[in-house]
Scaffold this motif. Structure first.
Motif, PDB file in Angstrom:
ATOM      1  N   PHE A   1     -66.026  12.042  13.886  1.00 50.46           N
ATOM      2  CA  PHE A   1     -64.620  12.902  13.450  1.00 50.46           C
ATOM      3  C   PHE A   1     -65.356  14.234  12.802  1.00 50.46           C
ATOM      4  O   PHE A   1     -66.456  14.107  12.241  1.00 50.46           O
ATOM      5  CB  PHE A   1     -63.665  12.138  12.392  1.00 50.46           C
TER       6      PHE A   1
ATOM      7  N   ARG B   1     -55.433   9.723   6.925  1.00 49.61           N
ATOM      8  CA  ARG B   1     -55.392  10.785   5.785  1.00 49.61           C
ATOM      9  C   ARG B   1     -54.520  12.081   6.111  1.00 49.61           C
ATOM     10  O   ARG B   1     -53.950  12.316   5.155  1.00 49.61           O
ATOM     11  CB  ARG B   1     -56.646  11.175   5.306  1.00 49.61           C
ATOM     12  N   HIS B   2     -54.610  12.111   7.342  1.00 42.20           N
ATOM     13  CA  HIS B   2     -53.804  13.556   7.715  1.00 42.20           C
ATOM     14  C   HIS B   2     -52.652  13.426   8.712  1.00 42.20           C
ATOM     15  O   HIS B   2     -51.979  14.181   8.813  1.00 42.20           O
ATOM     16  CB  HIS B   2     -54.795  14.292   8.495  1.00 42.20           C
TER      17      HIS B   2
ATOM     18  N   LEU C   1     -62.876  16.430   7.502  1.00 44.11           N
ATOM     19  CA  LEU C   1     -61.540  15.698   7.449  1.00 44.11           C
ATOM     20  C   LEU C   1     -61.836  14.427   6.501  1.00 44.11           C
ATOM     21  O   LEU C   1     -60.828  13.620   6.082  1.00 44.11           O
ATOM     22  CB  LEU C   1     -61.209  15.045   8.779  1.00 44.11           C
ATOM     23  N   MET C   2     -62.999  14.089   5.912  1.00 46.28           N
ATOM     24  CA  MET C   2     -63.064  12.896   4.997  1.00 46.28           C
ATOM     25  C   MET C   2     -62.613  13.248   3.738  1.00 46.28           C
ATOM     26  O   MET C   2     -62.339  14.620   3.241  1.00 46.28           O
ATOM     27  CB  MET C   2     -64.600  12.896   4.844  1.00 46.28           C
ATOM     28  N   PRO C   3     -62.393  12.426   2.787  1.00 47.06           N
ATOM     29  CA  PRO C   3     -62.045  12.790   1.483  1.00 47.06           C
ATOM     30  C   PRO C   3     -62.948  13.835   0.900  1.00 47.06           C
ATOM     31  O   PRO C   3     -64.265  13.575   1.003  1.00 47.06           O
ATOM     32  CB  PRO C   3     -62.155  11.513   0.807  1.00 47.06           C
ATOM     33  N   PRO C   4     -62.492  14.858  -0.086  1.00 46.59           N
ATOM     34  CA  PRO C   4     -63.579  15.610  -0.469  1.00 46.59           C
ATOM     35  C   PRO C   4     -64.836  15.405  -1.133  1.00 46.59           C
ATOM     36  O   PRO C   4     -65.923  16.023  -0.890  1.00 46.59           O
ATOM     37  CB  PRO C   4     -62.495  16.668  -1.549  1.00 46.59           C
TER      38      PRO C   4
END
Lengths: 269, 264
Positions: free
Chosen positions: A197, B51-52, A201-204
């Motif tokens: 991915f 998450r999105h 898009l991962m957590p910050p």
């Protein structure tokens, strides 16, 4: 100086030939990759149903990311270089490099460059054939600087990939069987390189951490520059970090080579 | 040989594999880690996408996780029981080593398929099962004894389908000797078993859901434990199981007749 370079030109040419011998392996591999692309299309197509953007990018931009990465991979990824190097060590083939005025790393990288040229061009064939279908999903940003910065980013990405594979190959000086190491690192690279991915898009927090790892610069970084997922300032500072990682890995490769040779005993003739 | 004899052969192989694993403990740990990491990658993919978004083709996060877990159980069972054996079958056909299996006093397919167990794969089945159990807990499912038995039987059907498919792929080596790497298509194909059936539309629906068994293997057991048994799908899966086992074994037998050993 020119004579010194000439050796590696020959290595490159030999690499081209052996790359062509393995054309069917590359063809099979690219077919698998395009089937995998179908998986990404179906998964992300379904995830985007009912919303126009994920992480600030629409479906076309997201799919462009995966298509770009897939094609670039055939130009810059290390595929089985680690196995080849490991075989050279185990079979004692490196002995001849110890006796002749040719640098093993440079020899290997010349062969690598040739092999990627062949596999990259071969992968373009299915890509061009599928282009009428893929065309409507492609959406590239128009900023000129992206393509300019992509050149050094791609070159360093290829070198990082090769050097990591080289280091894993060097482990054969210490271990009989390195397959599990290679597959474990392949899994880590696949994920932290952004092939599963887009990393953004991962957590910050995780995304920030991934930026400081070498894997980020193997695939994600050049792809993200080209497909508009990084801004100019981030891309420039990224190039710097990429260079730092490259130097560090080259140093590690040299260290492993020297230490490895100390353990190495050339048997037979 | 009678059934009891086959069972004894299988047990002997299992014992041999266990002893071997004990001898190469470091390898065992590394391979377990490899598999564990791949599973983590798949779970992370699910959690990153969710998450999105709230739904993928109508499936919520934990429904999706249950699906991924189900697919992982089958794949780990494949890795533990059959993968190395069938992978080596391809290699042995190429080198002529396959003669050795033909010389054994038993069904060649049985001898070939059961020689080795990979305990790392089998150990990771437990991890996959806990992913499913965790998802079921999050979804508030309370499956009864019958539901669990049905789920297990459907997983076994999936295992047979995957076995038949891999056997088919590897058996192609009898005809195409230079087919190294073709075994990898197993992973490429069964990647689709981690996707919900509803995500497939048009041509992809025809190919991956109905022509190839790669989506239903995981979707039918997952749906049955979440929403109860849908007889139509279960019957379809049973039919497909028989069909793919038949195709795989038939192609293997045909290939066996062609096999003329390698130059030795």
């Amino acid at each position: 100086m020119l004579a010194a370079l000439d050796k590696y030109r020959h290595a490159f040419l030999v690499g081209l030939q052996s790359g062509l011998v393995y054309r069917w392996n590359f063809a099979v591999r690219s077919v698998f990759s395009f089937i995998h692309l179908a998986y990404a299309f179906i998964l992300w197509g379904a995830a985007f149903a009912g919303q126009s953007a994920i992480g600030g990018f629409d479906l076309r931009q997201t799919l462009t990311y995966f298509i770009t990465m897939l094609v670039l991979q055939f130009f810059i990824s290390a595929f089985n270089e680690d196995y080849q190097i490991s075989e050279d060590i185990r079979n004692g083939l490196i002995n001849q490099f110890l006796l002749k005025p040719i640098n093993y790393f440079l020899y290997r990288i010349s062969v690598f460059a040739a092999a990627r040229l062949v596999s990259g061009l071969l992968a373009l064939i299915p890509f061009v054939l599928l282009l009428p279908f893929l065309w409507k999903y492609l959406s590239f940003p128009v900023d000129g600087w992206r393509y300019l910065l992509a050149v050094p980013a791609l070159a360093m990405a290829a070198l990082i990939q090769f050097t990591i594979a080289y280091c894993f190959g060097m482990l054969s000086f210490w271990f009989l069987e390195i397959q599990s190491f290679i597959i474990l690192s392949f899994a880590i690279e696949t994920m932290l390189g952004g092939q599963v991915f887009p990393l953004d898009l991962m957590p910050p927090l995780l995304y920030q951490i991934s930026k400081y790892l070498p894997y980020y610069y193997q695939m994600y970084f050049p792809t993200a520059i080209i497909t508009g997922r990084l801004d100019q300032a981030t891309a420039l500072s990224g190039l710097l970090l990429q260079a730092v990682w490259l130097v560090a890995l080259l140093g590690l490769a040299e260290l492993l080579w020297r230490r490895g040779l100390r353990r190495h005993t050339a048997v037979g003739g | 040989m009678s059934f009891l004899n086959y069972l004894r052969v299988w047990l002997a192989c299992a014992r041999y594999s266990t002893v071997r694993t004990m001898m190469f403990r470091f390898d065992f740990i590394m391979w377990s880690l490899v598999e564990l990491f791949w599973m983590t990658v798949n779970i992370l993919l699910v959690s990153v996408i969710y998450r999105h978004t709230r739904e993928i083709a109508g499936w919520t996060q934990y429904q999706m996780l249950l699906l991924v877990g189900t697919s992982m159980i089958m794949q780990r069972l494949m890795m533990g029981l059959f993968w190395s054996n069938l992978f080596e079958l391809g290699r042995n056909i190429r080198t002529g080593q396959f003669d050795f299996f033909l010389a054994q006093p038993g069904n060649p397919l049985f001898m070939v398929s059961t020689r080795k167990l990979d305990l790392d794969g089998l150990l990771n089945v437990l991890v996959a099962v806990s992913v499913v159990a965790y998802s079921a807990h999050q979804l508030g499912l309370h499956p009864g004894f019958g539901d669990i038995v049905t789920y297990i039987l459907l997983i076994l059907c999936g295992l047979i389908i995957e076995y038949g498919t891999l056997l088919l792929i590897v058996s192609l080596t009898f005809w195409i000797v230079g087919s190294q790497g073709i075994e990898g298509s197993y992973f490429t194909l069964f990647e689709f078993s981690r996707l919900p059936k509803e995500a497939f539309r048009g041509a992809s629906n025809v190919i991956f859901v109905w022509l190839l068994p790669v989506v239903l293997v995981s979707n039918v057991p997952s749906k049955s434990i979440m929403h109860g048994v849908d007889a139509r799908y279960v019957l379809w899966l049973l039919g497909v199981t028989l069909l793919w086992l038949l195709i795989g074994t038939t192609v293997f037998r045909r290939g066996l007749r062609r096999y003329a050993s390698a130059s030795s």
